[in-house]
Design a protein around this motif. Structure first.
Motif, PDB file in Angstrom:
ATOM      1  N   GLY A 116      36.864 -46.062  74.459  1.00  0.00           N
ATOM      2  CA  GLY A 116      38.321 -46.040  74.339  1.00  0.00           C
ATOM      3  C   GLY A 116      38.859 -44.780  73.673  1.00  0.00           C
ATOM      4  N   ASP A 145      30.416 -54.629  71.405  1.00  0.00           N
ATOM      5  CA  ASP A 145      31.291 -55.664  70.866  1.00  0.00           C
ATOM      6  C   ASP A 145      32.418 -56.016  71.835  1.00  0.00           C
ATOM      7  N   GLU A 146      32.534 -55.225  72.876  1.00  0.00           N
ATOM      8  CA  GLU A 146      33.525 -55.437  73.949  1.00  0.00           C
ATOM      9  C   GLU A 146      34.485 -56.622  73.759  1.00  0.00           C
ATOM     10  N   TYR A 164      37.200 -59.344  66.916  1.00  0.00           N
ATOM     11  CA  TYR A 164      37.504 -58.175  67.741  1.00  0.00           C
ATOM     12  C   TYR A 164      37.421 -56.893  66.926  1.00  0.00           C
ATOM     13  N   ILE A 165      37.858 -56.948  65.689  1.00  0.00           N
ATOM     14  CA  ILE A 165      37.923 -55.736  64.870  1.00  0.00           C
ATOM     15  C   ILE A 165      36.533 -55.125  64.650  1.00  0.00           C
ATOM     16  N   GLY A 214      42.638 -48.155  64.192  1.00  0.00           N
ATOM     17  CA  GLY A 214      43.151 -48.144  65.556  1.00  0.00           C
ATOM     18  C   GLY A 214      43.792 -49.438  66.002  1.00  0.00           C
ATOM     19  N   LEU A 215      43.442 -50.577  65.384  1.00  0.00           N
ATOM     20  CA  LEU A 215      44.072 -51.826  65.822  1.00  0.00           C
ATOM     21  C   LEU A 215      45.566 -51.774  65.529  1.00  0.00           C
TER      22      LEU A 215
HETATM   23  C1  FMN Z   1      40.283 -52.239  67.098  1.00  0.00           C
HETATM   24  C2  FMN Z   1      39.219 -51.435  67.765  1.00  0.00           C
HETATM   25  C3  FMN Z   1      38.299 -52.071  68.574  1.00  0.00           C
HETATM   26  C4  FMN Z   1      37.292 -51.345  69.202  1.00  0.00           C
HETATM   27  N1  FMN Z   1      36.416 -52.007  69.998  1.00  0.00           N
HETATM   28  C5  FMN Z   1      35.436 -51.307  70.612  1.00  0.00           C
HETATM   29  C6  FMN Z   1      34.491 -51.977  71.442  1.00  0.00           C
HETATM   30  O1  FMN Z   1      34.539 -53.193  71.621  1.00  0.00           O
HETATM   31  N2  FMN Z   1      33.520 -51.236  72.040  1.00  0.00           N
HETATM   32  C7  FMN Z   1      33.443 -49.879  71.858  1.00  0.00           C
HETATM   33  O2  FMN Z   1      32.551 -49.258  72.404  1.00  0.00           O
HETATM   34  N3  FMN Z   1      34.320 -49.228  71.088  1.00  0.00           N
HETATM   35  C8  FMN Z   1      35.314 -49.897  70.453  1.00  0.00           C
HETATM   36  N4  FMN Z   1      36.176 -49.220  69.648  1.00  0.00           N
HETATM   37  C9  FMN Z   1      35.992 -47.775  69.454  1.00  0.00           C
HETATM   38  C10 FMN Z   1      34.946 -47.485  68.375  1.00  0.00           C
HETATM   39  O3  FMN Z   1      35.577 -47.430  67.105  1.00  0.00           O
HETATM   40  C11 FMN Z   1      34.237 -46.161  68.600  1.00  0.00           C
HETATM   41  O4  FMN Z   1      35.198 -45.159  68.768  1.00  0.00           O
HETATM   42  C12 FMN Z   1      33.325 -46.155  69.789  1.00  0.00           C
HETATM   43  O5  FMN Z   1      32.383 -47.191  69.709  1.00  0.00           O
HETATM   44  C13 FMN Z   1      32.594 -44.839  69.886  1.00  0.00           C
HETATM   45  O6  FMN Z   1      31.810 -44.800  71.041  1.00  0.00           O
HETATM   46  P1  FMN Z   1      32.158 -43.868  72.281  1.00  0.00           P
HETATM   47  O7  FMN Z   1      32.482 -42.511  71.732  1.00  0.00           O
HETATM   48  O8  FMN Z   1      30.953 -43.879  73.101  1.00  0.00           O
HETATM   49  O9  FMN Z   1      33.341 -44.472  72.956  1.00  0.00           O
HETATM   50  C14 FMN Z   1      37.201 -49.937  69.013  1.00  0.00           C
HETATM   51  C15 FMN Z   1      38.137 -49.306  68.206  1.00  0.00           C
HETATM   52  C16 FMN Z   1      39.137 -50.035  67.588  1.00  0.00           C
HETATM   53  C17 FMN Z   1      40.111 -49.317  66.722  1.00  0.00           C
END
Ligand code: FMN
Ligand code: SF4
Ligand code: FES
Lengths: 387, 154
Positions: free
Chosen positions: A48, A75-76, A155-156, A365-366
């Motif tokens: 994201g 954690d999707e 989720y967090i 980010g939430l």
């Molecule tokens: C509220 C919130 C929920 C998140 N949930 C996920 C998630 O479920 N899976 C995920 O890969 N990143 C999630 N992220 C982003 C992670 O903080 C992180 O940026 C990410 O795991 C980094 O991996 P990437 O650079 O490969 O995307 C979330 C961020 C926030 C703020």
């Protein structure tokens, strides 16, 4: 029917690739050289936030620490996202190869897949995949131990600092960044946290090279992306597409002929109304997405959609900081009050200001992204919210 | 030692007496007893050498860790937008017809608890639900009753 203009690809689930050979190739090439290749590929995180993956690995490699960790973020929890489940269900070995590659490059000896409790049904299957891979990893002469860690319905915990706290046995509350996990991550050691799909893309780049990979997508959004498509569609499911198409192209392919809005990027993403379909690009140069694409036709109430999102955020806010804890409650109560005519229409403008404040005053980010859906739905569907 | 204390002591042996083992231990305790009792929390605290209040504070952060008695089978129906569009309330109504429980309630025989939960990552096959660790998708009022009747026989 218009002819299809979205570009399909098939790299993520492609089978029968000799990854041991790919790893041998990279080991011959050299660690720094592969990092340059990864940077050159333009790969950005698929979770994201879109941080450049090559740079992340480079930072962890540069850290002088005998202990480093690789964490796969599974954690999707973003509403409308189900691509990581599909990958782990059907191509877990690719994820493990991607993590092994990260471990080799950065010098980490231990890794974890942090997976949401909702996906516990995969536990046995994943443990078998990990056991099977141990042999392959050993045969390459790489020391890398892998384990599974389960979340418990929050989720967090997808937020990387929250995820790390959860792994350490604490409440999954995010902390301010810096420090970033690349310097102080799990157990305060340098840590790579990447999304499931990111690891798969990394091993694909190792296989086909940056040059081939860059032929896919656009300059700002290179490569291939899994889209989780659901809602009022002529077909729902997981689709691997090149990034950089417009929402119009997407809707022509997946809509039911009566699409009024597409929510791109889940509850934390943006709502794109029909009039903006032709000039909105799906990707980092337009509306970014971790893959969630939810399609709404004209029978749907956008008030109901917004209310559903706000209930989600209000429940999932960790409650640690005031703008987010109180803000999510106030936004939800606020739209109820406007609907019931207890507040004037103009109250929506007050709420938009509050959402704006949450964007910069929230800790993670939430809280910062609640305003995305709120702002785009209230602005584009104001009538539906009021009447 | 009570059975519960003995069980937790073995878990601590298996996972190691360190803070990082806490969530894994709680998961196993809940598998065994369906919830985290005061006795379990005190025993975990003792084994991991941490205050019981910290065990409680951590556990209550997570929705899947219940500190009150739960049914043997915990049903969690997805309430998020796509399942909502696909009429999740019909599923909840069907469960009520069969089990006479609403979200937040447990059957009087202690066998089933029902909750709403957030997106289960099955949106394209919604409405979806979990029963303990199992996922069920493409639910209809009829199919959910069939599924539950099978659990009632267990
Ligand atoms: C509220 C919130 C929920 C998140 N949930 C996920 C998630 O479920 N899976 C995920 O890969 N990143 C999630 N992220 C982003 C992670 O903080 C992180 O940026 C990410 O795991 C980094 O991996 P990437 O650079 O490969 O995307 C979330 C961020 C926030 C703020
Ligand atoms: S923004 Fe929300 S979820 Fe993030 S730390 Fe603050 S209260 Fe917690
Ligand atoms: S919205 Fe119900 S599974 Fe995603």
């Amino acid at each position: 029917m218009p002819t299809s203009t979205v570009k399909r690809t098939d790299l993520i689930f492609k089978k029968d690739i000799d990854y041991s050979a790919v790893m041998h190739k990279i080991m011959k090439m050299g660690k720094d050289e592969f990092i340059e290749e990864l940077i050159d590929s333009g790969l950005r995180g698929r979770g994201g936030a879109g941080f450049p993956t090559g740079l992340k690995w480079k930072l962890v490699k540069a850290e002088q620490s005998p202990e480093k960790y690789i964490i796969c973020n599974a954690d999707e929890g973003e509403p409308g996202t189900f691509k990581d489940r599909e990958i782990l269900d059907n191509a877990a070995e690719k994820v493990i190869w991607g993590m092994t590659l990260a471990a080799y490059i950065t010098g980490a000896k231990e890794g974890f897949i942090y997976i949401r409790a909702e996906y516990k049904y995969m536990q046995t299957k994943l443990r078998i995949a990990i056991d099977r891979m141990e042999q392959n990893i050993k045969a390459l002469g790489i020391k890398f131990k892998l384990d599974l860690v389960f979340g418990a319905g929050a989720y967090i915990c997808g937020e990387e600092t929250a995820l790390i706290h959860s792994m350490e046995g604490y409440r999954g509350e995010p902390t301010n960044k810096p420090p970033f996990p690349v310097t102080q991550g799990y157990l305060n050691k340098p840590t790579v946290v990447n999304n499931v799909e990111t690891f798969v893309n990394a091993i694909i780049i190792a296989e086909i090279g940056a040059k081939e990979y860059k032929k896919l997508g656009t300059k700002a959004s290179q490569g291939t992306k899994l889209f989780s498509v659901s809602g009022d569609c002529c077909k729902e499911g997981i689709f691997e597409l090149e990034m950089g198409m417009t929402v119009q192209q997407f809707v022509d392919e997946f809509g039911d002929g009566d699409t009024k809005a597409v929510q791109v990027g889940g509850a934390s993403g943006f709502c794109v109304p029909r009039k903006e379909f032709p000039n909105t690009i799906i990707g980092f140069e337009g509306v970014p997405t971790g893959g969630s694409m939810k399609v709404f036709n004209s029978s749907r109430s956008m008030y109901n959609t917004l209310e559903n999102y706000l209930i989600f955020f209000e429940e999932e806010s960790c409650g640690q900081c005031t703008p987010c804890r109180i803000g999510t409650q106030q936004l939800l109560m606020g739209i109820h009050a406007v609907k019931r005519k207890e507040k004037p229409k103009s109250y929506l403008d007050e709420l938009l200001k509050l959402a704006q404040t949450m964007k910069f005053a929230s800790k993670c980010g939430l809280g910062r992204s609640v305003g995305n859906a709120f702002g785009s739905i209230v602005t584009n569907f104001r009538e539906e919210i009021i009447y | 030692m009570t059975n519960c204390e003995e069980f937790i002591s073995q878990l601590a042996n298996k996972y190691g007496r360190k803070r990082e083992s806490l969530l894994a231990i709680i998961h196993e305790v809940i598998n065994q007893y369906y919830y985290l009792s005061e006795e379990s929390m005190t025993a975990i605290a003792r084994e991991l050498n941490m205050p019981a209040a910290e065990v409680y504070g951590t556990a209550t952060f997570y929705t899947f860790f219940d500190t009150k008695p739960q049914g043997k089978y915990v049903i969690r129906v997805c309430q998020t937008i796509v399942c909502d569009m696909k009429r999740k309330e019909d599923i909840v109504d069907a469960i009520y017809e069969l089990l006479r429980i609403k979200p937040g309630e447990t059957t009087s025989d202690g066998k089933f608890s029902l909750y709403y939960t957030n997106c289960l990552g099955m949106c394209h096959e919604g409405p979806a639900m979990l029963i303990n660790d199992e996922q069920y998708a493409k639910l209809t009022p009829e199919s959910v009753k069939d599924i539950l009747v099978n659990y009632m026989k267990k």
